[in-house]
Design an enzyme around this catalytic site. Structure first.
Site, PDB file in Angstrom:
ATOM      1  N   HIS A  74      98.131   0.314  65.354  1.00  0.00           N
ATOM      2  CA  HIS A  74      98.318   1.762  65.175  1.00  0.00           C
ATOM      3  C   HIS A  74      97.653   2.511  66.327  1.00  0.00           C
ATOM      4  O   HIS A  74      96.847   1.952  67.068  1.00  0.00           O
ATOM      5  CB  HIS A  74      97.774   2.218  63.824  1.00  0.00           C
ATOM      6  N   ASP A  84      90.272   3.133  68.888  1.00  0.00           N
ATOM      7  CA  ASP A  84      89.566   1.844  68.848  1.00  0.00           C
ATOM      8  C   ASP A  84      90.520   0.648  68.837  1.00  0.00           C
ATOM      9  O   ASP A  84      90.080  -0.498  68.848  1.00  0.00           O
ATOM     10  CB  ASP A  84      88.597   1.778  67.651  1.00  0.00           C
ATOM     11  N   HIS A 107      97.474   3.888  56.338  1.00  0.00           N
ATOM     12  CA  HIS A 107      96.302   4.473  56.987  1.00  0.00           C
ATOM     13  C   HIS A 107      96.598   5.949  57.227  1.00  0.00           C
ATOM     14  O   HIS A 107      97.644   6.439  56.802  1.00  0.00           O
ATOM     15  CB  HIS A 107      96.048   3.719  58.303  1.00  0.00           C
ATOM     16  N   ASP A 119      94.349  -1.168  60.532  1.00  0.00           N
ATOM     17  CA  ASP A 119      93.452  -0.609  59.550  1.00  0.00           C
ATOM     18  C   ASP A 119      94.275  -0.192  58.341  1.00  0.00           C
ATOM     19  O   ASP A 119      95.387   0.299  58.485  1.00  0.00           O
ATOM     20  CB  ASP A 119      92.778   0.650  60.092  1.00  0.00           C
ATOM     21  N   HIS A 173      86.358  -5.626  61.865  1.00  0.00           N
ATOM     22  CA  HIS A 173      86.459  -4.164  61.924  1.00  0.00           C
ATOM     23  C   HIS A 173      85.333  -3.514  61.113  1.00  0.00           C
ATOM     24  O   HIS A 173      85.542  -2.634  60.276  1.00  0.00           O
ATOM     25  CB  HIS A 173      87.838  -3.712  61.418  1.00  0.00           C
TER      26      HIS A 173
HETATM   27 ZN   LIG Z   1      90.201   1.044  63.611  1.00  0.00          ZN
END
Ligand SMILES: [Zn+2]
Length: 320
Positions: free
Chosen positions: A62, A66, A142, A212, A270
């Site tokens: 995505h 990060d 997310h 995530d 993560h």
């Molecule tokens: Zn992340």
């Protein structure tokens, strides 16, 4: 045959002294697939000896920093190194605008083409296939569109038993058919079953990657029976509410995903930079799913045909 995952970055949003943001390299028979590309990915690739020219494609879960800020440096470096082979990036199709504007602004003329393959936000889809491997993307949940990835080996043909070829004087043409699953009929009309003639090939291995995401059991059908599942575990159970608000998971939720999808082993990564160590996070997950491990930067996980895998920690002392 190699099927392994190298962790280059195991932190969530903020890097720490020991953990870079998300990046992983899946080595499938010496083809290198980069999965996410957080800031500093190319430094970690150097440190852990990932051959730059062997990165064939990149999978981006995505468009949060990060997971993508490492692309700009890596793409530039690949050009500096004179890459000519095109590089395919599987990602949210919006990534194209960002890369175009970045490289135009900085007057970077790349020596190779970048192909962005936009992922399907609605449903699971096969996005890559070659003679050894199939990769599927599937939606997670997310704050922005996000995809998980499922990498699976293709079933390889069964191996002929050499003594059978000699004994029955089997022709090359028939060998081909037998390898694909058929039996063999002798000149006398006796049928020899496939299983008698061959040694079965290994069961294909698979790796699923989920980050995530908020706790999202809807994704279970996409990862079911994987040999190895990487799942984000940003938070300990005490921060369950924060996890929910920020669309992340606790390690217990990740473990529940592993349990309910019947995967063999679970890797957690993560991590929120608020935790000094991952002991609590790990033990909470193991209450639900004992075959759970937390990742470190530089950790190499070999996905084996058997029930277990080896962990090798790369370090400067090892000089590898
Ligand atoms: Zn992340």
């Amino acid at each position: 045959v190699v099927f392994s995952l190298l962790v280059l970055g195991s932190s969530s949003v903020l890097p720490t002294a020991k953990r870079y943001p998300s990046a992983h390299v899946l080595n499938v028979h010496e083809r290198f697939f980069l999965i996410d590309c957080g800031e500093g990915t190319q430094h970690q690739m150097r440190k852990f000896r990932v051959p730059f020219n062997k990165i064939t494609s990149i999978f981006i879960s995505h468009l949060h920093g990060d997971h993508v800020f490492g692309l700009f440096g890596l793409i530039s470096s690949l050009s500096m190194l004179g890459r000519t082979k095109s590089l395919t990036i599987y990602a949210d199709k919006k990534l194209k605008d960002v890369l175009d504007s970045h490289f135009n602004f900085f007057d970077n003329r790349l020596t190779y083409d970048i192909i962005i393959e936009g992922l399907n936000p609605e449903k699971e889809e096969i996005i890559y296939t070659d003679k050894l491997l199939t990769v599927k993307s599937f939606p997670l949940k997310h704050r922005v569109p996000v995809w998980g990835f499922h990498f699976s080996e293709k079933k390889q043909p069964d191996k002929m038993k050499k003594e059978m070829i000699d004994f029955y004087k089997i022709s090359i043409k028939d060998i081909q058919k037998i390898k694909e699953g058929e039996g063999f009929t002798t000149n006398e009309g006796t049928f020899i079953p496939h299983e008698t003639l061959t040694i079965p090939s290994n069961k294909p291995r698979s790796f699923a990657y989920c980050t995530d995401t908020i706790f999202h059991p809807e994704a279970i059908p996409y990862i079911v029976d994987a040999d190895l599942l990487y799942h984000e575990a940003t938070f300990e159970e005490q921060h369950k509410q924060v996890a929910k608000e920020t669309y992340h998971c606790t390690s217990k939720q990740a473990a529940s995903m592993a349990l309910n999808s019947n995967v063999k082993q679970l890797l957690l990564g993560h991590f929120s930079s608020r935790y000094k160590n991952m002991k609590k996070l790990l033990s909470e997950a193991r209450e639900i799913f004992p075959e759970t491990y937390t990742v470190e930067d530089g950790m190499l996980v070999e996905i084996k045909h058997g029930p277990s895998f080896a962990h090798t920690y790369f370090s400067e002392e090892l000089n590898v």
